[in-house]
Scaffold this motif. Structure first.
Motif, short mmCIF file in Angstrom:
data_model
loop_
_atom_site.label_atom_id
_atom_site.label_comp_id
_atom_site.label_asym_id
_atom_site.label_seq_id
_atom_site.Cartn_x
_atom_site.Cartn_y
_atom_site.Cartn_z
N ALA A 1 0.84 -1.20 0.00
CA ALA A 1 0.00 0.00 0.00
C ALA A 1 0.87 1.25 0.00
O ALA A 1 1.88 1.32 0.70
N PHE A 2 0.45 2.25 -0.78
CA PHE A 2 1.22 3.49 -0.85
C PHE A 2 0.30 4.70 -0.94
O PHE A 2 -0.89 4.59 -1.28
N THR A 3 0.87 5.86 -0.67
CA THR A 3 0.21 7.15 -0.87
C THR A 3 1.11 8.01 -1.73
O THR A 3 2.33 8.04 -1.53
N ARG A 4 0.51 8.69 -2.69
CA ARG A 4 1.27 9.58 -3.59
C ARG A 4 0.76 11.00 -3.40
O ARG A 4 -0.44 11.25 -3.37
N THR A 5 1.70 11.95 -3.30
CA THR A 5 1.30 13.34 -3.13
C THR A 5 2.33 14.25 -3.80
O THR A 5 3.50 13.87 -3.95
N GLY A 6 1.89 15.42 -4.25
CA GLY A 6 2.78 16.41 -4.83
C GLY A 6 3.00 16.20 -6.31
O GLY A 6 2.34 15.39 -6.97
N SER A 7 3.96 16.95 -6.87
CA SER A 7 4.30 16.84 -8.28
C SER A 7 5.78 17.13 -8.45
O SER A 7 6.39 17.82 -7.65
#
Length: 265
Positions: free
Chosen positions: A13-19
Motif C-alpha cells: 500500500a502506498f500514498t502519492r502526493t505532490g508533483s
C-alpha cells in the motif's frame, strides 16, 4: 492512495502526493504511513517532488511480513514502487529504512539518487555490539503473543530511557507500536550484520552506483556518527553531511532543505 503488487504477489500500500520528480520514502523500524515521520516529510517535500510513502510489508495496509524475512523481497517492493513511479525515482530511507535503501541501490534498483538518515550500525568500539541473543528474544516474544515485551526489548536496546518506556505503555501510541511489533525480527535481520562493532567489508555496497547522501545528526552518539562516516566512504559515490543539533529523530524543518538541495542538485 493505491497498491502495487510486488514480484512475489504481495500487495504494498502506498500514498502519492505532490508533483515533480518521483521520491520514495522508506520508513525505519515500527513506522509506517499512519505512524512515524514519513507523512510530515511527504507534506514538506511535495512542493518539489511526487512523493511516495508506503507501508513496508507486514505493516499497516500492506500484506506479507509473516514468512521468514528476506531482504530481497523488500527490495522487490521498492522496485515495484519505482515501476509505479514511472521507472526511476529518488530514494530516502530513515534508520533501518536507510539500510534498506543502501541494499536496494546495491542490488540495482533504478534509483537516480539515494539519501540515508542514520543507518543503524556499530562499526567500532565506541558502542557495545548488539547482544547476540537479542533478535531471538524479540522473536520469541512475538511468537508468544507478547508484542509489548518485544517493543520494550527493542526500545531499551536503542537507548530509550526506562521511564519513557513505562510512560509510553499507558499512552495511545503504544497500541500502534504493538500493532507492528511482529515486524521487528525483520528489521533485526536487515541490520544485524552491521551491529557487530566492526566495519563491514569495504566493498559491501559496491553495486550502489547512484549518487548518495548520508546524513548524521550532530547531537547523535559518537558511534552513530562514526557509522555514517563509514557508510558514506563505502558507498561508491557517497558524501556525508552532519546536521547541527539533530538526533536520530528526523525533523522535517532541518532535513527537508538538505534533501531538496541534494535531489535537485
Amino acid at each position: 492512495m493505491g497498491q502495487v503488487v510486488s514480484k512475489d504477489g504481495t500487495g504494498i500500500a502506498f500514498t502519492r502526493t505532490g508533483s515533480g520528480p518521483a521520491l520514495i520514502i522508506v520508513d525505519g523500524a515500527l513506522c509506517y504511513r499512519a505512524f512515524g515521520p514519513s507523512a510530515a516529510l511527504a507534506e514538506a517535500l511535495s512542493e518539489h517532488f511526487t512523493v511516495y510513502t508506503y507501508d513496508r510489508r507486514g505493516r499497516g495496509e500492506s500484506g506479507g511480513g509473516t514468512a521468514p524475512h528476506d531482504v530481497g523481497r523488500e527490495v522487490e517492493d521498492i522496485a515495484a514502487l519505482i515501476e509505479e513511479a514511472g521507472g526511476s525515482a529518488h530514494l530516502f530511507g530513515m534508520s533501518s529504512g536507510g539500510t534498506l535503501v543502501a541494499e536496494a541501490a546495491h542490488r540495482g534498483v533504478a534509483a537516480e539518487r539515494i539519501a540515508i538518515y542514520e543507518s543503524p550500525m556499530i562499526v567500532d568500539g565506541t558502542h557495545e555490539p548488539m547482544p547476540e541473543d537479542l533478535p531471538a528474544r524479540v522473536a520469541v516474544a512475538v511468537a508468544e503473543g507478547r508484542r509489548g515485551d518485544a517493543v520494550k526489548l527493542f526500545m531499551r536496546y536503542v537507548g530509550t530511557p526506562g521511564l519513557v518506556v513505562a510512560v509510553l505503555r499507558v499512552m495511545p501510541p503504544w497500541q500502534k507500536l504493538k500493532g507492528v511489533a511482529h515486524t521487528l525480527p525483520n528489521d533485526f535481520a536487515l541490520v544485524g550484520e552491521f551491529q557487530r562493532g566492526t566495519p563491514p567489508p569495504a566493498d559491501r555496497w559496491s553495486g550502489a552506483e547512484a549518487p548518495a547522501l548520508v546524513i548524521a545528526g550532530g547531537k547523535s552518539p559518537e558511534y552513530m556518527r562514526n557509522a555514517q562516516r563509514h557508510l558514506a566512504s563505502a558507498l561508491p559515490h557517497g558524501e556525508l553531511t552532519v546536521l547541527p543539533g539533530q538526533t536520530h529523530m528526523v525533523k522535517p524543518k532541518a532535513t527537508v532543505p538538505v534533501l531538496v538541495d541534494f535531489f535537485t542538485g
